[in-house]
Design an enzyme around this catalytic site. Structure first.
Site, mmCIF file in Angstrom:
data_model
loop_
_atom_site.group_PDB
_atom_site.id
_atom_site.type_symbol
_atom_site.label_atom_id
_atom_site.label_comp_id
_atom_site.label_asym_id
_atom_site.label_seq_id
_atom_site.Cartn_x
_atom_site.Cartn_y
_atom_site.Cartn_z
ATOM 1 N N CYS A 66 0.804 -1.225 0.086
ATOM 2 C CA CYS A 66 0.159 -0.198 -0.015
ATOM 3 C C CYS A 66 0.445 1.176 -0.119
ATOM 4 C CB CYS A 66 -0.732 0.057 1.145
ATOM 5 S SG CYS A 66 -2.088 1.363 1.167
ATOM 6 N N CYS A 75 -2.892 -0.728 9.012
ATOM 7 C CA CYS A 75 -2.062 -1.507 8.914
ATOM 8 C C CYS A 75 -0.581 -0.846 9.827
ATOM 9 C CB CYS A 75 -1.985 -1.909 7.260
ATOM 10 S SG CYS A 75 -3.077 -2.838 6.492
ATOM 11 N N CYS A 154 -6.829 1.351 -0.634
ATOM 12 C CA CYS A 154 -6.998 0.239 0.515
ATOM 13 C C CYS A 154 -6.756 -1.573 -0.140
ATOM 14 C CB CYS A 154 -8.081 0.398 2.040
ATOM 15 S SG CYS A 154 -7.899 -0.235 2.830
ATOM 16 N N GLN A 263 -17.704 -10.400 12.584
ATOM 17 C CA GLN A 263 -16.356 -10.082 12.410
ATOM 18 C C GLN A 263 -15.874 -9.370 10.360
ATOM 19 O OE1 GLN A 263 -14.037 -11.738 14.349
ATOM 20 N NE2 GLN A 263 -14.824 -12.611 15.287
ATOM 21 N N PHE A 292 -21.067 -13.505 25.434
ATOM 22 C CA PHE A 292 -21.236 -13.135 24.841
ATOM 23 C C PHE A 292 -21.175 -13.119 22.740
ATOM 24 C CE2 PHE A 292 -17.915 -13.227 28.190
ATOM 25 C CZ PHE A 292 -18.222 -11.157 28.794
ATOM 26 N N ASP A 362 -17.030 -15.785 24.034
ATOM 27 C CA ASP A 362 -16.483 -14.876 23.260
ATOM 28 C C ASP A 362 -16.525 -13.400 23.138
ATOM 29 O OD1 ASP A 362 -15.353 -14.250 20.222
ATOM 30 O OD2 ASP A 362 -17.573 -14.620 19.421
ATOM 31 N N CYS A 388 -10.197 -11.689 22.013
ATOM 32 C CA CYS A 388 -9.277 -11.381 20.959
ATOM 33 C C CYS A 388 -8.949 -10.417 21.428
ATOM 34 C CB CYS A 388 -10.549 -10.293 19.839
ATOM 35 S SG CYS A 388 -11.411 -9.250 21.089
#
Length: 432
Positions: A66, A75, A154, A263, A292, A362, A388
């Site tokens: 990129c 990123c 992007c 997601q 969750f 989760d 996560c």
């Protein structure tokens, strides 16, 4: 200029060097490299530094794809070969489990990963009018800044969505209320691309015409949010393709709103759900909790196995849409949803849910500390924990192992967000 040898990456993808008893975190440096660096913050036990010069490069170093890399904060790892990124995230997971929780799994799962480019189906971008000459900027925030990066493409967005960025800039510049347009939220579904505008002023007739023409030409759906989440409305077209995602392996489709949590990486999500279900091993007749649960991303696949599932979530709106998905997918007789704040749960809360054979957890980044502390006598035989944040997983794993006596069977990283420092993972705990 100080010189350091980079040993590993930390949870923010910074290179770690040791110098005179201190840990030095070097932005942009990779493991195995010898680099010159300049410190911009010094503390008694550590320093934060910028990379100045690479004296010995890593074999994993590549040219970022990129043109905005290094400025855009979307990123932080495009300079690292994708397979090496996955390996580094697995090490971050292992290091976090031991350093924070003092726990180690009996085995490590192979990491889950997918295509490194064009994977994002969701993005939240800032919008800012500059002036009449420069027009409007759309982008993620700059690296460690509140400013919006001026991006024109992007590489991690789906290519068809990336190609919308420049036309959207022109559209927004032509709106009478561009000064009140704060944010663009992109949601790519199975049947449509939804663009949610957080715009704090009413559109005039010309603005509405421009949005409708843009939607027709680019085949997108506009949603508007003038106030809080409850104010979201589908603007145009009001009827047409559903905003949904699918889990084909389980013959499931989930409708969602643009602001609902789903997601970002649909392909990796499908693999992650498959693995979680294999590890959970739900059987017909078992009673299983999905804590969750959100829209039911794991709840409904568990129900497909024949098990009875209770999905618990703090958001009434998500629970409502989860129930509707269960009905549409023919699973209403095996699924029950409940609303509860699991960040404040107690043993009494858990007992009120009843007994479970197994449990899937989760949680968001904050983890599930009050939930795992509150298991008490209601401990299920097996827990699959989808995380996560490796730090909160490590903290919660320590409670499961040291307080409740679970075996820490296995764990592995999930590369849901290639080129970012974000580490997702799956872990399994069993009663001995």
């Amino acid at each position: 200029m100080p010189v350091g040898v980079i040993e590993s990456l930390d949870h923010e993808a910074r290179g770690i060097a040791r110098q005179d008893g201190k840990t030095v975190f070097v932005d942009g440096a990779l493991p195995g490299e010898t680099v010159e660096y300049a410190s911009f913050r010094r503390k008694p036990s550590y320093e934060l530094a910028h990379l100045v010069k690479i004296l010995k490069p890593s074999n994993a170093r590549v040219e970022p794809l990129c043109p905005h890399f290094g400025v855009c904060g979307g990123c932080v790892m495009q300079h690292m070969e994708p397979a090496a990124q996955v390996a580094a995230k697995q090490r971050v997971l292992e290091d976090s489990l031991w350093r924070i929780g003092r726990v180690r799994p009996e085995s490590m799962l192979p990491p889950i990963h997918g295509a490194p480019w064009g994977y994002r189906h969701r993005a939240r971008l800032g919008v800012r009018k500059i002036d009449a000459e420069k027009g409007v900027m759309i982008g993620f925030h700059e690296w460690r800044s509140s400013y919006i990066a001026d991006i024109k493409q992007c590489s991690v967005l789906r290519p068809d969505v990336s190609r919308l960025l420049l036309p959207l800039r022109e559209l927004f510049a032509s709106l009478s209320v561009v000064d009140r347009l704060q944010q663009l939220e992109i949601s790519v579904g199975e049947h449509c691309v939804a663009l949610l505008l957080r715009i704090l002023a009413p559109l005039n007739s010309n603005d509405q015409r421009l949005l409708r023409e843009f939607a027709d030409f680019h085949q997108v759906v506009f949603y508007l949010q003038p106030k809080g989440p409850d104010s979201i409305t589908r603007f145009y077209p009001t009827a047409g393709p559903r905003l949904s995602y699918t889990l084909p392996e389980f013959d499931l489709e989930f409708d969602f709103l643009p602001t609902d949590f789903t997601q970002v990486n649909h392909a990796v999500n499908q693999v992650m759900v498959r693995r979680a279900l294999r590890l959970l091993d739900p059987q017909p007749g078992e009673r299983i909790a999905d804590m969750f649960c959100g829209l039911g991303n794991f709840t409904l696949p568990i129900a497909r196995s024949g098990a009875h599932v209770l999905g618990v979530e703090g958001s009434q709106g998500l629970v409502k849409r989860g129930r509707e998905s269960a009905r549409i997918n023919g699973l209403a007789d095996r699924v029950e949803f409940g609303v509860a704040n699991l960040f404040e749960c107690t043993e009494k809360t858990i007992r009120a849910f009843g007994a479970f054979d197994k449990m899937l957890i989760d949680p968001p980044r904050e983890g599930a500390i009050e939930l795992v502390r509150s298991l008490g006598e209601c401990k299920p035989a097996r827990i699959v924990y989808v995380s996560c944040h490796p730090g909160t997983l490590a903290r919660d794993a320590a409670v499961l192992v040291n307080t409740h006596g679970y075996r820490f069977v296995t764990a592995g990283a999930v590369n849901m967000f290639p080129h970012t420092a974000h580490v997702e993972s799956i872990a399994v705990f069993e009663q001995p």
